[in-house]
Design an enzyme around this catalytic site. Structure first.
Site, PDB file in Angstrom:
ATOM      1  N   PHE A 469       0.860  -1.185   0.000  1.00 15.99           N
ATOM      2  CA  PHE A 469       0.000   0.000   0.000  1.00 15.99           C
ATOM      3  C   PHE A 469       0.899   1.238   0.000  1.00 15.99           C
ATOM      4  CE2 PHE A 469      -2.713  -3.213   1.933  1.00 15.99           C
ATOM      5  CZ  PHE A 469      -3.942  -2.994   1.324  1.00 15.99           C
ATOM      6  N   HIS A 515      -4.537   2.618   4.375  1.00 16.07           N
ATOM      7  CA  HIS A 515      -4.745   1.885   3.132  1.00 16.07           C
ATOM      8  C   HIS A 515      -5.387   2.766   2.068  1.00 16.07           C
ATOM      9  CE1 HIS A 515      -4.486  -1.280   6.204  1.00 16.07           C
ATOM     10  NE2 HIS A 515      -4.008  -2.045   5.250  1.00 16.07           N
TER      11      HIS A 515
END
Length: 725
Positions: A469, A515
């Site tokens: 991420f 995220h």
């Protein structure tokens, strides 16, 4: 050396004392290093113009290491290793060219410090570019070893220097390695990563050691321990020395010996080299040395050493080696002749280097990047009868095509191997198809994932890696900045880094603060890397291949919200899938939606300049303004298609720069200011900008997320205001 350590290092090849020719040349070079340090000190008004450090006190271990570094090998010296460079066959003149930042400095053309070598020259060990070597070099050096092991597993030879590329005179000087018996020189390559003990406390060093042990890589970590880290003593810096620290890495074999004793160092380095060449795994060598010179020319020993300097002087390797040679039967007259030869060579080379030309100021911009491999669109973008593909599948198929076509390619990162094939299934089944040597999982080590690609590139392995991420990229930025981005420029074009770094980015549907991040503005402050951001499947397939083929570091940003076209308004991210081999050049924008020609002539239009998810927000919003909105999809953020941007703004006279990032101090704001400066006379309104709220993170709750991010309604409001201006 302990009995336990010696037993662990038994090898099939017998240990031998260096022959007379090796001893003679090692003494000459130790004298040469001593004379260079003396001359630098005596002429510090000239030599200290640019900061430097010398090997004084470390010469024995450095020359011993050079005895076992041949043309097939790779080295990562650190900033005190000028004696090691002499042992490899470099001339004092060449080192002095770098000392004085001269044009013909063979390592950097005057761009970086003394004893910061980059060298790909036939007949010598390869020395990839590295930064200032205070621990950061461990990861790229381990990447070199990783690349060597991978290429060996595939039956591919490493990238070698052009045999026509010799030193300035056209004749390679003999390094100490050439004095080994011919049989001893016919060996598998290894890597020597030289490092000071103070740098062993860097977290990145632990990442390197972890991977070296996990994959049993052919590397020697040569730790030169002089008990100092600038002005800090070992008592202040560490709870244990490198030898003790290495005990925690099972499978990392250890050696410990007196690094100020040439004969002991030769025997120890011989054992280490034989162990690694037999592919029995990595080795850490801990060599104790005195520090007899300054930390650097800018941090002088008299400022802080006190009585410690006198204590270290009793361990000086030069008089010790001199006495050993007398005991072995060398005559005092011969040793004095070698000393005089060293003094004469150093003085002559110094005068020659002083007279050498400086770099041409007009070349200051050369080698930011190596020339691009892809300069035009090639292949079928919309093959007849082809199905539409999701963006995530287009990326998967592009990587699959690359792995099938290029045996030197490999793919690694967290969770991309094994059964899972990536948390977004972006590497699904690739590990099963190509094997664990080519597609594999890494530990949670973003610095290694990024930095190892510099080493891979140096040997000819071509790495595709993934940061899981964008929010987790930060530990990798040190390597991206210091090792990858500067390599081509500071090596004067010798070591561009071919590296494709895939980074899922962006927010949607409650991904939360870790995220959902967008990081392009941070990345775009790093010179020497390229940043790509596709908005649809066809572009993804073509740009990913171009990014892989590019000889420079490329970060490919992939919006998670576009992967499956499940987010409302992103249906156009799913496109007909281009054929295998389709490629798009980096740095070329595309008109994702044209404006109506009549409305354009009537002055009723504007352009949205955007990328990624912004393309789809703009498309949805513009349905309420039929024919009035052109959308320019940048596709690549660096290099930017500035010509396309200017042309679009001048066509319409009104522009909105749209981003998902928080707007303040962003790439979007910077681009808006640049447009305003260069297109001011053609503007009918100020350049509008729209981005996320200026907050430190994306909130988890979806309603809070919506408030923070742009969306089609916010874009529509901005467009209506712009068109009505």
């Amino acid at each position: 050396m302990t009995a336990e350590t010696a037993a662990a290092f038994e090898t099939d090849a017998p240990n031998t004392r260096p022959d007379a020719a090796t001893l003679r040349r090692a003494y000459l070079l130790m004298r040469t290093a001593d004379e260079m340090a003396r001359l630098y000190e005596e002429n510090k008004a000239v030599t200290a113009r640019y900061v430097h450090a010398t090997a004084r006190g470390h010469e024995a271990i450095q020359l011993a290491a050079a005895c076992f570094l041949g043309p097939q090998d790779y080295a990562a010296p650190y900033y005190r290793d000028d004696a090691m460079l002499l042992g490899m066959g470099l001339q004092p003149y060449e080192l002095m060219l770098q000392l004085m930042a001269k044009r013909d400095d063979p390592f950097s053309g005057g761009r970086t410090y003394y004893s910061h070598p980059s060298l790909r020259r036939a007949g010598y060990p390869t020395i990839p570019h590295q930064s200032s070597a205070t621990g950061m070099q461990a990861i790229p050096a381990t990447g070199v070893a990783h690349g060597l092991k991978y290429l060996e597993s595939q039956g591919i030879g490493p990238l070698m220097a052009d045999p026509r590329d010799q030193c300035e005179s056209g004749t390679p000087l003999p390094g100490l390695y050439e004095l080994l018996p011919a049989k001893a020189q016919d060996t598998a390559p290894l890597v020597v990563c030289s490092i000071g003990d103070g740098a062993m406390t860097e977290g990145e060093v632990a990442e390197a050691l972890q991977m070296a042990v996990l994959h049993q890589l052919p590397i020697i970590y040569l730790v030169q321990d002089n008990d100092w880290g600038i002005s800090a003593t070992s008592r202040e810096m560490r709870a244990m020395d490198a030898y003790e620290f290495a005990a925690g890495f099972k499978g990392l074999h250890r050696l410990q010996f007196d690094g100020a004793d040439f004969l002991a160092s030769y025997a120890g380095m011989q054992q280490a080299a034989e162990y690694v060449r037999q592919r029995r795994g990595p080795v850490l060598v801990h060599a104790k040395c005195p520090l007899l010179g300054h930390h650097t020319s800018g941090v002088r020993r008299e400022w802080y050493r006190g009585d410690n300097l006198a204590q270290h002087t009793t361990l000086d390797p030069l008089p010790r080696f001199h006495q050993q040679l007398l005991e072995l039967g060398f005559a005092e007259d011969e040793l004095q002749q070698l000393a005089a030869q060293a003094r004469t060579t150093v003085q002559q080379d110094y005068e020659r280097a002083l007279a050498a030309p400086n770099p041409d100021p007009a070349t200051f911009q050369d080698h930011e990047f190596a020339p691009a491999a892809v300069t035009e669109e090639v292949g079928e973008r919309s093959p007849a009868g082809a199905d539409k593909a999701l963006m995530v599948d287009a990326a998967l198929h592009a990587v699959d095509d690359i792995l099938r076509e290029f045996p030197e390619a490999l793919f690694y990162g967290q969770d991309v191997g094994g059964e899972l094939g990536g948390v977004f299934r972006e590497a699904a089944l690739l590990a099963k198809k190509y094997g664990d040597a080519r597609v594999f999982n890494t530990p949670i080590q973003e610095a290694y994932i990024v930095g190892s690609t510099a080493g891979m590139s140096a040997v000819g392995a071509k790495a595709i890696v993934e940061i899981q991420f964008a929010d987790y990229i930060w530990p990798g930025l040190n390597q991206l900045v210091e090792e990858l981005s500067k390599s081509c420029y500071l090596s004067n074009g010798q070591f561009p880094v071919q590296s494709l770094i895939r980074v899922p980015v962006g927010a949607y549907g409650g991904g939360g603060p870790y995220h959902s991040g967008s990081v392009e503005s941070t990345l775009l402050t790093i010179r020497g890397i390229k940043v790509v951001y596709p908005s649809n499947a066809a572009d993804m397939k073509g740009l990913l291949r171009a990014a892989f083929l590019d000889p420079n570091p490329v970060v490919l940003l992939e919006h998670k919200g576009l992967y499956w076209s499940k987010v409302a308004g992103t249906e156009d991210a799913k496109t007909v899938e281009p054929a295998a081999g389709y490629v798009l050049p980096l740095g070329k924008a595309a008109v994702a939606q044209p404006a109506d020609a009549t409305k354009l002539r009537n002055g009723e239009t504007c352009v949205v300049i955007t990328y990624g998810m912004g393309v789809h927000w703009a498309k949805t919003a513009s349905r309420q303004l039929p024919g009035q909105v052109e959308i320019l999809d940048l596709r690549t953020l660096n290099p930017l298609d500035w010509e396309a941007v200017q042309a679009a703004v001048r066509r319409h006279g009104k522009a909105l720069v749209l981003t998902e990032e928080p707007l303040m101090n962003s790439f979007a704001e910077s681009l808006a200011g640049r447009i305003q400066r260069h297109c001011f006379q053609q503007l009918d309104a100020p350049i509008f900008t729209l981005g996320a709220a200026n907050l430190p993170a994306i909130a988890l709750n979806v309603e809070l997320e919506k408030q923070m991010l742009p969306n089609p309604d916010k874009v529509l409001a901005a467009l209506q205001e712009l068109l009505g201006y």
